[in-house]
Write an enzyme that holds these catalytic residues in place. Structure first.
Site, mmCIF file in Angstrom:
data_model
loop_
_atom_site.group_PDB
_atom_site.id
_atom_site.type_symbol
_atom_site.label_atom_id
_atom_site.label_comp_id
_atom_site.label_asym_id
_atom_site.label_seq_id
_atom_site.Cartn_x
_atom_site.Cartn_y
_atom_site.Cartn_z
ATOM 1 N N CYS A 181 6.940 -4.782 15.651
ATOM 2 C CA CYS A 181 6.576 -3.838 16.716
ATOM 3 C C CYS A 181 5.157 -4.151 17.216
ATOM 4 C CB CYS A 181 6.669 -2.406 16.214
ATOM 5 S SG CYS A 181 8.339 -2.011 15.655
ATOM 6 N N CYS A 206 6.880 -6.678 7.375
ATOM 7 C CA CYS A 206 8.052 -6.119 8.061
ATOM 8 C C CYS A 206 8.539 -7.148 9.072
ATOM 9 C CB CYS A 206 7.677 -4.821 8.781
ATOM 10 S SG CYS A 206 9.089 -4.044 9.609
ATOM 11 N N CYS A 212 -0.826 6.332 9.575
ATOM 12 C CA CYS A 212 0.394 5.589 9.911
ATOM 13 C C CYS A 212 0.082 4.331 10.703
ATOM 14 C CB CYS A 212 1.294 6.429 10.789
ATOM 15 S SG CYS A 212 1.949 7.796 9.932
ATOM 16 N N GLU A 270 0.825 -1.208 0.000
ATOM 17 C CA GLU A 270 0.000 0.000 0.000
ATOM 18 C C GLU A 270 0.857 1.256 0.000
ATOM 19 O OE1 GLU A 270 -3.959 -1.657 2.246
ATOM 20 O OE2 GLU A 270 -2.334 -0.844 3.451
ATOM 21 N N CYS A 298 3.546 8.523 0.882
ATOM 22 C CA CYS A 298 4.074 7.621 1.905
ATOM 23 C C CYS A 298 4.321 6.279 1.220
ATOM 24 C CB CYS A 298 3.025 7.510 3.013
ATOM 25 S SG CYS A 298 3.494 6.420 4.331
ATOM 26 N N CYS A 341 1.913 -2.235 15.704
ATOM 27 C CA CYS A 341 1.898 -1.970 14.262
ATOM 28 C C CYS A 341 1.179 -3.062 13.479
ATOM 29 C CB CYS A 341 3.344 -1.824 13.772
ATOM 30 S SG CYS A 341 3.450 -1.587 11.996
HETATM 31 N N1 SAH Z 1 9.445 0.980 9.763
HETATM 32 C C1 SAH Z 1 9.631 2.366 9.851
HETATM 33 C C2 SAH Z 1 8.752 3.161 8.929
HETATM 34 C C3 SAH Z 1 7.338 2.730 8.748
HETATM 35 S S1 SAH Z 1 6.251 2.927 10.103
HETATM 36 C C4 SAH Z 1 9.478 2.836 11.277
HETATM 37 O O1 SAH Z 1 9.005 2.075 12.107
HETATM 38 O O2 SAH Z 1 9.874 3.957 11.557
HETATM 39 C C5 SAH Z 1 5.928 4.671 10.084
HETATM 40 C C6 SAH Z 1 5.536 5.244 11.447
HETATM 41 O O3 SAH Z 1 4.236 4.771 11.844
HETATM 42 C C7 SAH Z 1 6.488 4.838 12.557
HETATM 43 O O4 SAH Z 1 6.838 5.921 13.378
HETATM 44 C C8 SAH Z 1 5.659 3.841 13.310
HETATM 45 O O5 SAH Z 1 6.106 3.685 14.620
HETATM 46 C C9 SAH Z 1 4.286 4.422 13.216
HETATM 47 N N2 SAH Z 1 3.213 3.495 13.536
HETATM 48 C C10 SAH Z 1 3.205 2.159 13.399
HETATM 49 N N3 SAH Z 1 2.031 1.646 13.837
HETATM 50 C C11 SAH Z 1 1.283 2.691 14.259
HETATM 51 C C12 SAH Z 1 -0.043 2.817 14.791
HETATM 52 N N4 SAH Z 1 -0.842 1.765 14.973
HETATM 53 N N5 SAH Z 1 -0.484 4.058 15.086
HETATM 54 C C13 SAH Z 1 0.290 5.145 14.850
HETATM 55 N N6 SAH Z 1 1.536 5.082 14.342
HETATM 56 C C14 SAH Z 1 2.028 3.873 14.066
HETATM 57 FE FE1 SF4 Z 2 8.076 -2.445 10.915
HETATM 58 FE FE2 SF4 Z 2 5.800 -1.409 11.780
HETATM 59 FE FE3 SF4 Z 2 7.883 -1.555 13.418
HETATM 60 FE FE4 SF4 Z 2 7.943 0.198 11.360
HETATM 61 S S1 SF4 Z 2 6.543 0.214 13.111
HETATM 62 S S2 SF4 Z 2 9.578 -1.224 12.024
HETATM 63 S S3 SF4 Z 2 6.784 -0.990 9.825
HETATM 64 S S4 SF4 Z 2 6.788 -3.317 12.526
#
Ligand code: SAH
Ligand code: SF4
Length: 345
Positions: free
Chosen positions: A115, A111, A338, A91, A104, A118
Site C-alpha cells: 500500500c 507485507c 498505525c 513489532e 496490536c 504504509c
Molecule cells: N494489513 C492490514 C492490517 C494492518 S495495517 C490492513 O491493511 O488492514 C492496520 C491499519 O493501519 C490499516 O487500516 C492501514 O490502512 C492503516 N495504516 C497503514 N499505514 C498507515 C499510515 N501511514 N497512517 C495511518 N494508518 C495507516
Molecule cells: Fe500491508 Fe500496510 Fe497495506 Fe496493511 S496497510 S495491507 S500492512 S501494506
C-alpha cells in the site's frame, strides 16, 4: 528443530495426548500453565513425570524475545521490538484504554500488499509469522506488563493491525485466534478480537466457514475504485465491490459491526464528496467507521489533513447517522501508531 508447543491448538494437543496414551487432563493443565498463568518454564503443576518428560523431549517452549521496549512519554503506550529465531524482527504495540490494554499484533514480517501510504508495505514480504510467533507477542507483552507495571497486566482486546496482512497468513492467524479464545487458557472474548484486512479475497472467502465470529475491519480508504487502486494495489485484483459482497455475507451477532477504516490523506480522499460517497456506501450497513488521520513517517509521500478538515469529514458521516470515531494517535512519539511499524532496521 522441535515443533513449538505454542503452535498447537487445544484440539491438536488432545490428539497428541491420545496418540501417546497420556492422561487427557494434561491438555487442560498445560493450557492453564502456559496460557492462563503465562509461565514459560516447564509445567510442574499436577503433571505426571511421564507427561512432563514427553513434552520436554518433543516440544520447544521458547518464544520470540523482546529486544527493545519503547515507552511513550505522552501516554501509556508501549512498543516492543521482537527478535525471531532467524533474526527477523517484528513489532507489537500495547495501547492503553481505561486502565486496560489493547494489543496490536503483527502477522507477517513485512507485507506483500505494498500500500502506498504504509511504512510496513515498503519492506515487502519477508515471511509469514508462525502461530507461536503471533501468540508469543501476546504472552511476552503480558509478562512485561506483569513485571514492569504490576497489576496492569490486563490485555482485553486483540487487534491484528500491526505489520502484515493477516488474511494472507490465514492458517497461522486462525490457529492463534483459536488458542486465544480457548477457555482453558487466555480465554479472550470472541468479540474482543479484530482482524483488519486490506481486502484480501482468498482470506475473506475462507472467513465465513472458518472464523465467522471474531470482528472484521476493512481498510477501505476510498469508496472510489480508481482512488482505492492508487492506495491499495491489490484492489486491482480484488476490487472493492467484490470485497464488499463477501463482507456482506458475514453473519453479525447482536451489537456486532463491521469496522471500516478510512485513512484520511490531505487533498487526496478528504473532501466532502469523498465523505458523501462513503456515507452512501455504508448507510444501510451495520457499519462503524474509524477515521485515521495519516500518520507520517520518514519519506512518506502523503500528508495528514488538518483537524478541522477531519471534523468536517466526520460531520458528513454523522449526517448519515453512521457511528464514526476519529482514531487518536496514541504512541506516535515512539512511532507506534498505525502504519508506522517498520522493523527493518
Ligand atoms: N494489513 C492490514 C492490517 C494492518 S495495517 C490492513 O491493511 O488492514 C492496520 C491499519 O493501519 C490499516 O487500516 C492501514 O490502512 C492503516 N495504516 C497503514 N499505514 C498507515 C499510515 N501511514 N497512517 C495511518 N494508518 C495507516
Ligand atoms: Fe500491508 Fe500496510 Fe497495506 Fe496493511 S496497510 S495491507 S500492512 S501494506
Amino acid at each position: 528443530m522441535k515443533p513449538s508447543f505454542y503452535d498447537l491448538s487445544y484440539a491438536d494437543l488432545e490428539t497428541i495426548i491420545k496418540q501417546n496414551n497420556l492422561n487427557q487432563s494434561v491438555a487442560a493443565l498445560l493450557f492453564k500453565w502456559h496460557y492462563k498463568n503465562k509461565q514459560i518454564t516447564p509445567c510442574t503443576e499436577n503433571i505426571s513425570a511421564q507427561a512432563y518428560a514427553f513434552f520436554q523431549e518433543n516440544f520447544d517452549f521458547s518464544l520470540p524475545e523482546i529486544e527493545v521496549v519503547q515507552e511513550s512519554e505522552q501516554d501509556q503506550t508501549v512498543k516492543f521490538l521482537f527478535k525471531l529465531h532467524d533474526n527477523h524482527k517484528v513489532e507489537t504495540v500495547l495501547i492503553p484504554f481505561n486502565q486496560k490494554y489493547s494489543i496490536c499484533l503483527s502477522s507477517q514480517v513485512g507485507c506483500a500488499m505494498g500500500c502506498s501510504f504504509c511504512f510496513t508495505g515498503e519492506q515487502g514480504l519477508k515471511r509469514h509469522l508462525t502461530t507461536h510467533e503471533v501468540i508469543g507477542q501476546f504472552i511476552q507483552a503480558w509478562r512485561w506488563l506483569a513485571k514492569n507495571r504490576p497489576g496492569e497486566e490486563r490485555i482485553l482486546n486483540i487487534v491484528f493491525m500491526g505489520q502484515g496482512e493477516p488474511l494472507h497468513n490465514f492458517d497461522a492467524v486462525k490457529k492463534a485466534c483459536e488458542i486465544f479464545l480457548c477457555h482453558y487458557g487466555t480465554s479472550v472474548g470472541i468479540q474482543k478480537i479484530t482482524i483488519s484486512t486490506a481486502g484480501y479475497i482468498p482470506g475473506l472467502k475462507r472467513w465465513l466457514e472458518e472464523i465467522p465470529k471474531v470482528n472484521l475491519a476493512l481498510s477501505l480508504h476510498s469508496p472510489f475504485e480508481a482512488k482505492r487502486n492508487q492506495l491499495i494495489p491489490i484492489n486491482k485484483k480484488y476490487p472493492l465491490d467484490e470485497v464488499l459482497t463477501y463482507i456482506n455475507q458475514i453473519p453479525l451477532q447482536k451489537k456486532q459491526f463491521i469496522t471500516y477504516e478510512y485513512l484520511l490523506l490531505k487533498d487526496f480522499n478528504d473532501s466532502i464528496e469523498d465523505a458523501k460517497k462513503l456515507g452512501e456506501m455504508l448507510v444501510d450497513k451495520r457499519a462503524y467507521i474509524n477515521l485515521i488521520p495519516f500518520n507520517p513517517y520518514p519519506g512518506a509521500s502523503y500528508q495528514k489533513p488538518s483537524l478541522a478538515k477531519v471534523e468536517e469529514f466526520k460531520a458528513v458521516l454523522d449526517g448519515f447517522k453512521i457511528p464514526t470515531l476519529i482514531r487518536g494517535k496514541k504512541g506516535d512519539d515512539v512511532l507506534a501508531a498505525c502504519g508506522q511499524l517498520n522493523s527493518d532496521y
